[in-house]
Design an enzyme around this catalytic site. Sequence first.
Site, PDB file in Angstrom:
ATOM      1  N   LYS A 280       0.832  -1.204   0.000  1.00 30.52           N
ATOM      2  CA  LYS A 280       0.000   0.000   0.000  1.00 30.52           C
ATOM      3  C   LYS A 280       0.867   1.255   0.000  1.00 30.52           C
ATOM      4  O   LYS A 280       2.053   1.192   0.313  1.00 30.52           O
ATOM      5  CB  LYS A 280      -0.885   0.014   1.258  1.00 30.52           C
ATOM      6  CG  LYS A 280      -2.022  -0.974   1.256  1.00 30.52           C
ATOM      7  CD  LYS A 280      -2.869  -0.792   2.514  1.00 30.52           C
ATOM      8  CE  LYS A 280      -3.996  -1.818   2.583  1.00 30.52           C
ATOM      9  NZ  LYS A 280      -5.021  -1.647   1.547  1.00 30.52           N
ATOM     10  N   ARG A 354     -10.337 -11.480   2.045  1.00 31.57           N
ATOM     11  CA  ARG A 354     -11.192 -12.543   1.491  1.00 31.57           C
ATOM     12  C   ARG A 354     -10.507 -13.900   1.560  1.00 31.57           C
ATOM     13  O   ARG A 354     -11.179 -14.925   1.611  1.00 31.57           O
ATOM     14  CB  ARG A 354     -11.580 -12.173   0.052  1.00 31.57           C
ATOM     15  CG  ARG A 354     -10.420 -12.057  -0.876  1.00 31.57           C
ATOM     16  CD  ARG A 354     -10.773 -11.305  -2.143  1.00 31.57           C
ATOM     17  NE  ARG A 354     -10.935  -9.854  -1.920  1.00 31.57           N
ATOM     18  CZ  ARG A 354     -11.250  -8.982  -2.855  1.00 31.57           C
ATOM     19  NH1 ARG A 354     -11.472  -9.387  -4.093  1.00 31.57           N
ATOM     20  NH2 ARG A 354     -11.361  -7.706  -2.575  1.00 31.57           N
TER      21      ARG A 354
END
Length: 509
Positions: A280, A354
């Site tokens: 990120k 996920r």
Amino acid sequence: MEIKIVSDAIQNVADEMIVVNLFEGIQTPGGATAAVDRALGGVISEAIAAGDLRGKKGEVAVFYSQGMIPARRVLVVGLGPQDRFSTEAVHWAAAAAARKARDLGVRSFSSLVHGAGAGGLPLEAAAQAVVEGTLLGLYRYQELKNEPPDRPDPERMTLVQFDPGRVPATEAGAQVGQIVAGATCLARDLVNRPANYATPSDLADVAVEIAGHFDRMRCQVLDEEDAAELKMGAFLGVAQGSEEPATFIVLEYNPDRPELDTLVLVGKGITFDSGGISLKEAENLDRMRGDMAGGAAVLAVMEAVGRLDLPLHVVGLVPATENMPGGYACKPGDVLTAMNGKTIEIISTDAEGRLILADALAYARRFEPKAVVDVATLTGACVIALGQGVAAGVFSTDDRLLARLQAASQSSGERIWPLPLYDDYLDRLESLTADLVNSAGRYGGVGTSAMFLKQFAEGYPWAHLDIAGMSFEERPDTPKRPAYLRKGGTGFGVRLLVQFLRDWVATGG
Ligand code: BES
Ligand code: MN
Ligand code: ZN
């Protein structure tokens, strides 16, 4: 904070401060506020007439009684417009009043049960909301500060109920409010707590401690070896980039009562999300310590379940790990195999939530649950769709389960908004090398993430809450923001899920 209930007319109560209320746009106050106004010679009506007091949500005005009533101060708090009144306004008003009390150095105050009169809320719900708003509004994260705050919290709040016959319902509501607010503050602490103090092992310790509070609660902490035995390849794929050992937390309430309905709650427990190899950007990266907000909510709900002693078999699952770009980290293009045998091509290591949820959802099946609800700070796309601090996204494979969550949302005040699980999203998850990819790009990012999870939520009714925009309040306190929120962790999901479980009990499944 000590919370008491008394039966009295509020204008007769001797305390440092009494709290009454006002709907927006009302020229002549009614009910208990009117009685106080009369006792003070009309000073409240005068403030309204002068335009200094309008009853806006969370607005406060303080009056000094000068011996006309036993209480030294009178605080009038606004409830907002009567036609849009809800428990949310009660939370807001109670929080604003409590904070004003603290600012004034008040140690003990007495309050009306806002909303139970002209507001038309059931008394129990109103009392619960006043207590929740008060405790949530006073919340501060202090754990790592050496200096105490310059204003201590008030020590006591007394809820004043005119009709003695209504005291028991007030007490019951206040009791639930204390439990729910306590759990929400626990979730806030866990979200605010730095990632070096809230590692996967630390979360497991918290879970063990929670289980220790209750005879009927059992905690099992699976380590990476256990997870490998269970073939949780997706969860372990995320964990392998970090030096910090991962934990898979299993908390169960009433495990030995097969006659009870089984409900499973799953919370994303990424204790720090660097993005992994798909690193990120640096800006605001500290907030990614809050990427375990779903897991924090689940742990906190389990604490509340125990304190409420709900007659349900509730299972809380928290897969906990850091997402780091270590030497063993998963690389884009790598393929992982989840517990249910499905293979996953990693497109972005930043779509890690996920992956860990995939194995937790597959694991949930062994409990043969009546429903599974997962809570996760899953996608930035959900924040793009619904806004920061506006509503969580909800997806479900079961209309009744969705309706239950929406009902709980209504009564708890925690907003969720339904989003679709179109089959089109599955097409986007097609992979060259595996059964599916873990990321399908920007368009429809919230829908594809939910569709990904659905591939692992097999064999039970399922709902998914994407709380990425709700778990962390980024803006500083302003009169526009609800007074029961503070900058930092919000504890979102705790009130919603506790309400959902209580409703499940009330309606018999
Ligand atoms: N933890 C983030 C999502 C998030 C974003 C939470 C903002 C809170 C605030 C999640 O793991 C993530 O990185 N999601 C990616 C998914 C993408 C790579 C498909 C995202 O939303 O950008
Ligand atoms: Mn991520
Ligand atoms: Zn994440």
